[in-house]
Write a protein that holds these residues in place. Structure first.
Motif, PDB file in Angstrom:
ATOM      1  N   ASP A   1       0.857  -1.189   0.000  1.00  0.00           N
ATOM      2  CA  ASP A   1       0.000   0.000   0.000  1.00  0.00           C
ATOM      3  C   ASP A   1       0.893   1.239   0.000  1.00  0.00           C
ATOM      4  OD1 ASP A   1      -1.862   1.993   0.333  1.00  0.00           O
ATOM      5  OD2 ASP A   1      -2.972   0.978   1.924  1.00  0.00           O
ATOM      6  N   VAL A   2       1.441   1.529  -1.167  1.00  0.00           N
ATOM      7  CA  VAL A   2       2.390   2.640  -1.279  1.00  0.00           C
ATOM      8  C   VAL A   2       1.680   3.978  -1.092  1.00  0.00           C
ATOM      9  CG1 VAL A   2       4.266   3.610  -2.646  1.00  0.00           C
ATOM     10  CG2 VAL A   2       3.677   1.205  -2.897  1.00  0.00           C
TER      11      VAL A   2
ATOM     12  N   ASN B   1     -10.103   7.492  -0.103  1.00  0.00           N
ATOM     13  CA  ASN B   1     -11.145   6.976  -0.996  1.00  0.00           C
ATOM     14  C   ASN B   1     -10.695   5.948  -2.029  1.00  0.00           C
ATOM     15  OD1 ASN B   1     -13.519   8.710  -0.144  1.00  0.00           O
ATOM     16  ND2 ASN B   1     -12.009  10.300  -0.600  1.00  0.00           N
ATOM     17  N   ALA B   2      -9.405   5.859  -2.316  1.00  0.00           N
ATOM     18  CA  ALA B   2      -8.943   4.874  -3.298  1.00  0.00           C
ATOM     19  C   ALA B   2      -9.169   3.471  -2.758  1.00  0.00           C
ATOM     20  CB  ALA B   2      -7.470   5.100  -3.611  1.00  0.00           C
ATOM     21  N   GLU B   3      -9.668   2.580  -3.609  1.00  0.00           N
ATOM     22  CA  GLU B   3     -10.048   1.243  -3.152  1.00  0.00           C
ATOM     23  C   GLU B   3      -9.322   0.105  -3.862  1.00  0.00           C
ATOM     24  OE1 GLU B   3     -14.259   1.112  -3.636  1.00  0.00           O
ATOM     25  OE2 GLU B   3     -14.675   2.329  -1.853  1.00  0.00           O
TER      26      GLU B   3
ATOM     27  N   GLU C   1      -4.763   1.373  -7.421  1.00  0.00           N
ATOM     28  CA  GLU C   1      -4.792   2.721  -6.844  1.00  0.00           C
ATOM     29  C   GLU C   1      -3.949   2.816  -5.583  1.00  0.00           C
ATOM     30  OE1 GLU C   1      -9.301   4.113  -8.248  1.00  0.00           O
ATOM     31  OE2 GLU C   1      -8.989   3.136  -6.302  1.00  0.00           O
ATOM     32  N   ARG C   2      -3.900   1.744  -4.809  1.00  0.00           N
ATOM     33  CA  ARG C   2      -3.136   1.768  -3.563  1.00  0.00           C
ATOM     34  C   ARG C   2      -1.649   1.537  -3.812  1.00  0.00           C
ATOM     35  NH1 ARG C   2      -6.680   3.943   0.028  1.00  0.00           N
ATOM     36  NH2 ARG C   2      -4.863   3.786   1.408  1.00  0.00           N
ATOM     37  N   GLU C   3      -1.322   0.761  -4.830  1.00  0.00           N
ATOM     38  CA  GLU C   3       0.075   0.391  -5.073  1.00  0.00           C
ATOM     39  C   GLU C   3       0.833   1.463  -5.836  1.00  0.00           C
ATOM     40  OE1 GLU C   3       2.682  -3.075  -7.363  1.00  0.00           O
ATOM     41  OE2 GLU C   3       0.505  -3.252  -7.227  1.00  0.00           O
ATOM     42  N   HIS C   4       0.153   2.182  -6.725  1.00  0.00           N
ATOM     43  CA  HIS C   4       0.854   3.098  -7.624  1.00  0.00           C
ATOM     44  C   HIS C   4       0.651   4.574  -7.291  1.00  0.00           C
ATOM     45  CE1 HIS C   4       2.216  -0.187 -10.122  1.00  0.00           C
ATOM     46  NE2 HIS C   4       0.994  -0.688 -10.099  1.00  0.00           N
ATOM     47  N   VAL C   5       0.021   4.886  -6.201  1.00  0.00           N
ATOM     48  CA  VAL C   5      -0.088   6.227  -5.604  1.00  0.00           C
ATOM     49  C   VAL C   5      -0.995   7.187  -6.369  1.00  0.00           C
ATOM     50  CG1 VAL C   5       1.142   8.247  -4.710  1.00  0.00           C
ATOM     51  CG2 VAL C   5       2.212   5.983  -4.558  1.00  0.00           C
TER      52      VAL C   5
ATOM     53  N   PRO D   1      -2.917   6.855  -9.575  1.00  0.00           N
ATOM     54  CA  PRO D   1      -4.050   6.591 -10.476  1.00  0.00           C
ATOM     55  C   PRO D   1      -5.345   7.265 -10.040  1.00  0.00           C
ATOM     56  CG  PRO D   1      -2.794   4.585 -10.216  1.00  0.00           C
ATOM     57  CD  PRO D   1      -2.206   5.589  -9.258  1.00  0.00           C
ATOM     58  N   TYR D   2      -5.677   7.199  -8.750  1.00  0.00           N
ATOM     59  CA  TYR D   2      -6.903   7.836  -8.262  1.00  0.00           C
ATOM     60  C   TYR D   2      -6.825   9.354  -8.454  1.00  0.00           C
ATOM     61  CZ  TYR D   2     -10.725   9.139  -5.097  1.00  0.00           C
ATOM     62  OH  TYR D   2     -11.885   9.665  -4.561  1.00  0.00           O
ATOM     63  N   ILE D   3      -5.684   9.937  -8.152  1.00  0.00           N
ATOM     64  CA  ILE D   3      -5.502  11.387  -8.297  1.00  0.00           C
ATOM     65  C   ILE D   3      -5.640  11.791  -9.762  1.00  0.00           C
ATOM     66  CG2 ILE D   3      -3.835  13.282  -8.082  1.00  0.00           C
ATOM     67  CD1 ILE D   3      -2.710  11.832  -5.604  1.00  0.00           C
TER      68      ILE D   3
END
Length: 240
Positions: free
Chosen positions: A80-81, A154-156, A160-164, A166-168
């Protein structure tokens, strides 16, 4: 506004384990990444964000041995980066985050500075990776703490959690700013992920660093003009 550069770093690379401690002209890769980022006028603090895995103890020990008040270490989740970034940014009271990865020992401080300057005005996600015109290895992403906090909360998905970011990037797709070079050099691969990449980067350093330790993008391009065979060393490598 406190501008914090967070460099994600670990020893456990799948394709080139331990790459951040590999030698370049007598110094480890991570030293060169830090040295080049220290030349940025728009960075107040550099945080090396590694994992809590035992194999990354060497990174913490190395950073602490530098004994530089502008270089900090943070250890968090390996997978979870995004959380690792958020916690590091929150601890340092960052207002603006500059995301760099430790496989970029050729990163150009002038290019990174330019992206930060634009981000300070735009106050939204700003990078040179949306439409690539710079070589891989010069990647710089800049975003506000509020954007990072929103992603953290909010990233699920695993991506999204590994690559920091994508959600942004999805949240800011209509307002994001991309910095492009006049000429497209995206065919070049100057990042460190394989033995071939290491061979190329080592050759670049051996040719340029001894006489010009502050060499920049234009100096590497000049070297490739003189020695075009360098391009073939890792031209076949596909980005993971």
């Amino acid at each position: 506004m406190k501008k914090v550069c967070i460099v994600q770093t670990r020893m456990g690379s799948t394709r080139l384990p331990g790459k951040v401690m590999k030698d370049l002209c007598g110094k480890p890769v991570i030293w060169h990444v830090i040295d080049r980022l220290k030349r940025c006028n728009n960075i107040d603090l550099i945080v090396i964000a590694t994992t809590t895995n035992e194999q990354d103890n060497i990174i913490e020990e190395y950073v602490k041995a530098l004994d530089d008040e502008k270089i900090k270490i943070y250890r968090g989740s390996e997978d979870d980066v995004l959380t690792r970034y958020f916690e590091a940014a929150e601890r340092e009271n960052a207002d603006l985050i500059i995301r760099i990865t430790s496989d970029c020992p050729l990163i150009d401080p002038e290019i990174t500075d330019r992206i930060i300057e634009v981000a300070l005005k735009s106050q939204t996600y700003t990078s040179n990776v949306g439409l690539r015109t710079f070589p891989r290895g010069f990647d710089t992403e800049v975003f506000t703490f509020q954007l990072l906090k929103d992603a953290f909360e909010n990233a699920e998905t695993a991506v999204e959690r590994e690559h920091v970011t994508p959600y942004i990037k999805e949240k800011t797709k209509d307002v994001a700013v991309n910095i492009s070079n006049i000429k497209d050099y995206s065919l070049h691969r100057w990042t460190l992920d394989t033995e071939e990449d290491y061979t190329l980067i080592r050759k670049i350093y051996e040719k340029l660093w001894p006489n010009n330790p502050e060499f920049l993008f234009k100096d590497i391009l000049d070297l490739f003009e003189k020695k075009p065979e360098l391009f073939q060393i890792n031209a076949h490598i596909q980005q993971k």
